[in-house]
Design a protein around this motif. Structure first.
Motif, mmCIF file in Angstrom:
data_model
loop_
_atom_site.group_PDB
_atom_site.id
_atom_site.type_symbol
_atom_site.label_atom_id
_atom_site.label_comp_id
_atom_site.label_asym_id
_atom_site.label_seq_id
_atom_site.Cartn_x
_atom_site.Cartn_y
_atom_site.Cartn_z
ATOM 1 N N MET A 83 5.924 -2.385 -3.547
ATOM 2 C CA MET A 83 4.969 -2.624 -2.463
ATOM 3 C C MET A 83 5.270 -1.695 -1.284
ATOM 4 O O MET A 83 4.364 -1.086 -0.712
ATOM 5 N N LEU A 84 6.544 -1.558 -0.934
ATOM 6 C CA LEU A 84 6.925 -0.670 0.167
ATOM 7 C C LEU A 84 6.570 0.781 -0.140
ATOM 8 O O LEU A 84 6.126 1.521 0.740
ATOM 9 N N ALA A 85 6.740 1.198 -1.385
ATOM 10 C CA ALA A 85 6.377 2.553 -1.783
ATOM 11 C C ALA A 85 4.866 2.764 -1.681
ATOM 12 O O ALA A 85 4.397 3.809 -1.211
ATOM 13 N N ARG A 86 4.091 1.756 -2.099
ATOM 14 C CA ARG A 86 2.621 1.860 -1.999
ATOM 15 C C ARG A 86 2.170 1.951 -0.546
ATOM 16 O O ARG A 86 1.293 2.740 -0.206
ATOM 17 N N ALA A 103 -4.062 -3.081 -6.446
ATOM 18 C CA ALA A 103 -3.746 -3.334 -7.844
ATOM 19 C C ALA A 103 -3.019 -4.659 -7.975
ATOM 20 O O ALA A 103 -2.071 -4.920 -7.243
ATOM 21 N N PRO A 104 -3.457 -5.508 -8.905
ATOM 22 C CA PRO A 104 -2.786 -6.795 -9.088
ATOM 23 C C PRO A 104 -1.374 -6.588 -9.617
ATOM 24 O O PRO A 104 -1.124 -5.658 -10.369
ATOM 25 N N GLU A 105 -0.471 -7.475 -9.213
ATOM 26 C CA GLU A 105 0.918 -7.382 -9.679
ATOM 27 C C GLU A 105 0.972 -7.690 -11.158
ATOM 28 O O GLU A 105 0.183 -8.451 -11.687
ATOM 29 N N GLY A 106 1.937 -7.068 -11.828
ATOM 30 C CA GLY A 106 2.129 -7.352 -13.235
ATOM 31 C C GLY A 106 1.316 -6.465 -14.167
ATOM 32 O O GLY A 106 1.349 -6.635 -15.365
#
Length: 109
Positions: A83-86, A103-106
């Motif tokens: 998330m931090l990279a995004r 984008a959904p997680e997973g």
């Protein structure tokens, strides 16, 4: 982050039998470089709020004597770092169709 246990990140003793040692190769310089890089990475992760319990950094030397930093993350910490990279990519204008903040997680991205 100069030694195991001094900063909340889990360290690990060197595994001297993990590879083949070549006479004359300067592994110690590579390890020192990796240790410094691991400390900087650990500091940066801590600064952005990544939970230290889910992070393991380990300095090592590669077969050629170069420094190597191994990063192991819990699933929760991996999602946090992703998330931090995004967010950083979006701020730098580097978000593409593949890397989306929505984008959904997973889904592997």
């Amino acid at each position: 982050m100069c030694g195991p246990g001094d900063d909340g990140f889990d360290g690990e003793a060197a595994d001297l039998e993990a590879g083949i040692w070549v006479r004359g190769e300067d592994y110690l310089s590579g390890w020192r470089d990796a240790r410094e890089a691991a400390a900087k990475l650990g500091d940066a992760l801590r600064l952005v709020g990544v939970e230290t319990a889910g992070v393991r950094l380990r300095a090592a030397s590669g077969a050629d004597g170069s420094g190597v930093v191994r990063l192991e993350l819990s699933a929760a910490s991996a999602r946090e770092v992703a998330m931090l990279a995004r967010v950083t990519a979006a701020r730098l204008g580097r978000v593409s169709g593949i890397l989306s903040l929505d984008a959904p997680e997973g889904n592997g991205r």
